[in-house]
Design a protein around this motif. Structure first.
Motif, PDB file in Angstrom:
ATOM      1  N   THR A 276      25.885  50.854  35.158  1.00 25.42           N
ATOM      2  CA  THR A 276      25.141  49.762  34.547  1.00 25.42           C
ATOM      3  C   THR A 276      25.145  49.908  33.035  1.00 25.42           C
ATOM      4  OG1 THR A 276      22.985  50.860  34.547  1.00 25.42           O
ATOM      5  CG2 THR A 276      23.636  49.705  36.568  1.00 25.42           C
ATOM      6  N   LYS A 277      24.673  48.882  32.356  1.00 26.81           N
ATOM      7  CA  LYS A 277      24.593  48.924  30.905  1.00 26.81           C
ATOM      8  C   LYS A 277      23.710  50.077  30.432  1.00 26.81           C
ATOM      9  CE  LYS A 277      23.803  45.866  26.932  1.00 26.81           C
ATOM     10  NZ  LYS A 277      25.236  45.769  26.551  1.00 26.81           N
ATOM     11  N   GLY A 278      22.674  50.385  31.198  1.00 28.41           N
ATOM     12  CA  GLY A 278      21.779  51.462  30.842  1.00 28.41           C
ATOM     13  C   GLY A 278      22.243  52.842  31.255  1.00 28.41           C
TER      14      GLY A 278
ATOM     15  N   ASN B 173      29.109  51.453  24.939  1.00 27.95           N
ATOM     16  CA  ASN B 173      28.706  50.060  24.785  1.00 27.95           C
ATOM     17  C   ASN B 173      29.122  49.476  23.436  1.00 27.95           C
ATOM     18  OD1 ASN B 173      27.545  49.955  27.334  1.00 27.95           O
ATOM     19  ND2 ASN B 173      25.516  50.552  26.590  1.00 27.95           N
TER      20      ASN B 173
END
Length: 120
Positions: free
Chosen positions: A52-54, A73
Motif C-alpha cells: 500500500t501507499k503507507g 513514493n
C-alpha cells in the motif's frame, strides 16, 4: 497516458537473487497500492506481492521469507527483491499500480512484463 516501465529481469541460477523495478510516469496525481504479479506459459496470473501507499505488505505463501516488496513514493517506483530463487519462480513478472491521474480518475495500470528465468 500513464506508463509503468519494468526492468531487472533475467537469467539466474537457483539460489540466486534478482531485483525488479517498476517506475510509473505520466499524468499521475497519486498512486495507491502497487503490486507484482507473475504468469507463466499456460498458467493463471497470480499475485506475488502487494504494498500500500503507507507501506503495508502482503505476499503469496510461496514467496514469503524470500521476496521483499518496497516502494519509493517520491519516485513512483516499486521494487521486488527476489532472493533464494527457485526454478518454479520462472515466469513473466508484471507490475501493477492503482493510479489517480490528473483528470481525477482512478485506474489500474500494468507494466509490460519482464522475464525471470531460474535455471541451472
Amino acid at each position: 497516458q500513464v506508463q509503468l516501465v519494468e526492468s531487472g529481469g533475467g537469467l539466474v541460477q537457483p539460489g540466486g537473487s534478482l531485483r525488479l523495478s517498476c517506475a510509473a510516469s505520466g499524468s499521475i496525481f497519486s498512486i495507491g497500492a502497487m503490486g507484482w504479479y507473475r504468469q507463466g506459459p499456460g498458467k493463471q496470473r497470480e499475485l506475488v506481492a502487494r504494498i500500500t501507499k503507507g507501506g503495508s505488505t502482503n505476499y503469496a505463501d510461496s514467496v514469503k521469507g524470500r521476496f521483499t516488496i518496497s516502494r519509493d513514493n517520491a519516485e513512483n517506483t516499486v521494487y521486488l527483491q527476489m532472493n533464494k530463487l527457485k526454478p518454479e519462480d520462472t515466469s513473466v513478472y508484471y507490475c501493477n499500480a492503482d493510479v489517480w491521474n490528473r483528470g481525477f480518475d482512478r485506474s489500474d495500470y500494468w507494466g509490460q512484463g519482464t522475464q525471470v528465468t531460474v535455471s541451472a
